[in-house]
Design an enzyme around this catalytic site. Structure first.
Site, mmCIF file in Angstrom:
data_model
loop_
_atom_site.group_PDB
_atom_site.id
_atom_site.type_symbol
_atom_site.label_atom_id
_atom_site.label_comp_id
_atom_site.label_asym_id
_atom_site.label_seq_id
_atom_site.Cartn_x
_atom_site.Cartn_y
_atom_site.Cartn_z
ATOM 1 N N SER A 140 10.247 10.681 9.752
ATOM 2 C CA SER A 140 10.610 11.504 8.774
ATOM 3 C C SER A 140 12.408 11.989 8.994
ATOM 4 O O SER A 140 12.509 12.756 10.375
ATOM 5 C CB SER A 140 10.857 12.000 7.404
ATOM 6 O OG SER A 140 11.007 12.305 6.511
ATOM 7 N N TYR A 153 5.928 19.735 3.734
ATOM 8 C CA TYR A 153 5.857 18.331 4.213
ATOM 9 C C TYR A 153 6.646 18.744 5.027
ATOM 10 O O TYR A 153 6.488 17.533 6.023
ATOM 11 C CB TYR A 153 7.526 17.911 2.706
ATOM 12 C CG TYR A 153 7.389 16.032 3.144
ATOM 13 C CD1 TYR A 153 6.352 15.730 2.924
ATOM 14 C CD2 TYR A 153 8.684 15.940 3.413
ATOM 15 C CE1 TYR A 153 7.057 14.125 3.149
ATOM 16 C CE2 TYR A 153 9.156 14.789 4.345
ATOM 17 C CZ TYR A 153 8.022 13.850 4.116
ATOM 18 O OH TYR A 153 8.402 12.527 4.176
HETATM 19 P P1 NDP Z 1 4.342 5.461 -1.731
HETATM 20 O O1 NDP Z 1 4.175 7.129 -2.601
HETATM 21 O O2 NDP Z 1 5.181 3.938 -2.161
HETATM 22 O O3 NDP Z 1 3.495 5.021 -0.645
HETATM 23 C C1 NDP Z 1 2.708 6.433 0.005
HETATM 24 C C2 NDP Z 1 1.475 5.061 0.428
HETATM 25 O O4 NDP Z 1 0.593 5.922 1.473
HETATM 26 C C3 NDP Z 1 0.768 4.537 -0.922
HETATM 27 O O5 NDP Z 1 0.654 3.463 -0.241
HETATM 28 C C4 NDP Z 1 -0.332 5.757 -1.516
HETATM 29 O O6 NDP Z 1 -1.354 4.256 -0.921
HETATM 30 C C5 NDP Z 1 -0.823 5.564 0.135
HETATM 31 N N1 NDP Z 1 -1.484 7.196 0.939
HETATM 32 C C6 NDP Z 1 -1.419 7.745 -0.101
HETATM 33 N N2 NDP Z 1 -2.675 8.921 0.677
HETATM 34 C C7 NDP Z 1 -3.522 7.953 1.664
HETATM 35 C C8 NDP Z 1 -4.563 8.208 1.991
HETATM 36 N N3 NDP Z 1 -5.475 9.563 1.658
HETATM 37 N N4 NDP Z 1 -4.992 7.366 2.058
HETATM 38 C C9 NDP Z 1 -4.706 6.484 2.509
HETATM 39 N N5 NDP Z 1 -3.377 6.088 2.162
HETATM 40 C C10 NDP Z 1 -2.824 6.852 1.518
HETATM 41 O O7 NDP Z 1 5.847 6.437 -0.441
HETATM 42 P P2 NDP Z 1 6.772 5.612 0.784
HETATM 43 O O8 NDP Z 1 5.965 4.660 0.753
HETATM 44 O O9 NDP Z 1 8.117 6.458 0.376
HETATM 45 O O10 NDP Z 1 6.112 6.462 2.068
HETATM 46 C C11 NDP Z 1 5.767 5.601 3.135
HETATM 47 C C12 NDP Z 1 6.120 6.817 4.327
HETATM 48 O O11 NDP Z 1 7.153 7.115 4.676
HETATM 49 C C13 NDP Z 1 4.910 8.270 4.184
HETATM 50 O O12 NDP Z 1 4.641 8.566 5.270
HETATM 51 C C14 NDP Z 1 6.500 9.111 3.811
HETATM 52 O O13 NDP Z 1 6.468 10.551 4.162
HETATM 53 C C15 NDP Z 1 7.637 8.356 4.911
HETATM 54 N N6 NDP Z 1 8.783 8.657 4.059
HETATM 55 C C16 NDP Z 1 8.833 8.598 2.178
HETATM 56 C C17 NDP Z 1 10.148 8.696 2.688
HETATM 57 C C18 NDP Z 1 10.959 8.089 1.418
HETATM 58 O O14 NDP Z 1 12.159 8.706 0.971
HETATM 59 N N7 NDP Z 1 10.497 7.599 0.978
HETATM 60 C C19 NDP Z 1 12.019 8.775 3.678
HETATM 61 C C20 NDP Z 1 10.589 8.607 5.193
HETATM 62 C C21 NDP Z 1 9.627 9.147 5.161
HETATM 63 P P3 NDP Z 1 -2.687 4.313 -1.898
HETATM 64 O O15 NDP Z 1 -2.190 5.987 -3.500
HETATM 65 O O16 NDP Z 1 -3.107 3.521 -2.995
HETATM 66 O O17 NDP Z 1 -3.114 5.969 -1.504
HETATM 67 C C1 8X3 Z 2 11.260 11.558 2.778
HETATM 68 C C2 8X3 Z 2 12.956 12.279 2.599
HETATM 69 O O1 8X3 Z 2 14.443 13.623 1.932
HETATM 70 O O2 8X3 Z 2 13.270 13.669 0.918
HETATM 71 O O3 8X3 Z 2 11.190 11.978 4.042
HETATM 72 O O4 8X3 Z 2 12.183 14.546 3.094
HETATM 73 S S1 8X3 Z 2 12.969 14.170 2.495
#
Ligand code: NDP
Ligand code: 8X3
Length: 257
Positions: A140, A153
């Site tokens: 991220s 985070y």
């Molecule tokens: P979502 O909440 O839409 O998706 C997160 C996914 O992670 C879900 O499928 C959830 O599935 C899964 N997950 C969470 N905990 C667990 C666990 N213990 N075991 C297995 N799966 C798990 O968020 P995003 O798609 O945005 O996030 C995906 C990744 O991208 C993360 O690592 C996040 O930090 C990163 N990211 C996101 C950004 C944003 O702005 N959205 C920016 C930068 C990075 P379930 O709950 O069914 O287990």
């Molecule tokens: C998610 C981006 O700016 O919310 O990884 O930390 S921020």
């Protein structure tokens, strides 16, 4: 091995039940990979099973037993894994350190850091069996920037950065590429999870902004994975044009000067 075509390349995507992971699973299937999709919400993964023929398996990356069962199942079906996308992750809360919540910190560090480490360790033997392999870690901009309320985070994503860089050293000389994808604001369930289901607070994060979509990030992952075998995309930072850094966001239309 059950019903595996000779040239089939397997891609494992963690956290494929939503957002970036779901979009990545769809994108990789479209690129010709057989996708194994893992997450805790198996009902949500069933959509991928129907839409792209993914193998869907329950996975909780915080639980070693769950990871081991997942990898055993993958190994029983396929003899190697070509791509591992370590995407499962979350933010929990936005409190300053002084008001920090232990359960939130534990959830983030356990999932984003220990989950990624454990999943990588468990998949390495299968990645090593592939002719060439690729580990994609979801970092991220929080992996190199910080903001008030984000200590838990951002610490977890700084750790992901350290792990990606460490893996690149440890696996140097093997045909395994390591890419870290570092997105800014992506509208997924991320903020809804961070704010424990408070939809208004989650919507406010994206107020006046055209954020990235899961598909935008998946496209970047697809590009990195399909580079020629000798090319390693180390890190890819991708943000909405309206986001200059983690806390400088232009809300409203863009204006030409
Ligand atoms: P979502 O909440 O839409 O998706 C997160 C996914 O992670 C879900 O499928 C959830 O599935 C899964 N997950 C969470 N905990 C667990 C666990 N213990 N075991 C297995 N799966 C798990 O968020 P995003 O798609 O945005 O996030 C995906 C990744 O991208 C993360 O690592 C996040 O930090 C990163 N990211 C996101 C950004 C944003 O702005 N959205 C920016 C930068 C990075 P379930 O709950 O069914 O287990
Ligand atoms: C998610 C981006 O700016 O919310 O990884 O930390 S921020």
């Amino acid at each position: 091995m059950i019903g595996m075509a000779a040239a089939e390349r397997i891609a494992v995507v963690t956290g494929a039940s939503s957002g970036i992971g779901e979009a990545t699973a769809r994108m990789l299937a479209g690129t010709g990979f057989r996708v194994v999709a893992g997450a805790r919400r198996l009902d949500r993964l069933k959509t991928l099973e129907a839409a792209i023929g993914a193998v869907v398996l329950p996975l909780d990356v915080r639980e070693l037993a769950s990871i081991e069962a997942f990898v055993r199942d993958v190994e029983a079906r396929f003899d190697s894994v070509s791509v591992l996308v370590n995407n499962a992750g979350l933010a929990a809360g936005l409190e300053p350190v002084g008001a920090g919540d232990d359960a939130n910190w534990r959830a983030m560090l356990d999932t984003n850091v220990l989950g990624l480490l454990r999943m990588t360790r468990a998949c390495l033997p299968l990645l090593r069996k592939a002719e060439r392999a690729h580990i994609v870690n979801l970092g991220s901009v929080a992996g190199f920037e910080v903001y008030a309320g984000g200590a838990g985070y951002t610490a977890s994503k700084h750790a992901v950065r350290a792990i990606s860089r460490t893996l690149r050293i440890e696996l140097n000389g093997e045909p395994i590429r390591i890419t870290e994808i570092d997105p800014g604001m992506v509208e997924t369930e991320f903020s809804l999870v961070r704010f424990k289901g408070d939809a208004q607070r989650a919507a406010n994060v994206y107020q006046g902004v055209e954020p990235l979509t899961g598909a935008d990030v998946a496209e970047a992952i697809g590009w990195a994975v399909t580079r020629p075998a000798h090319v390693n995309v180390d890190e890819l930072v991708i943000r909405p044009i309206q986001q200059a850094n983690a806390f400088t966001v232009h809300r409203g239309s863009l204006k030409r000067q």
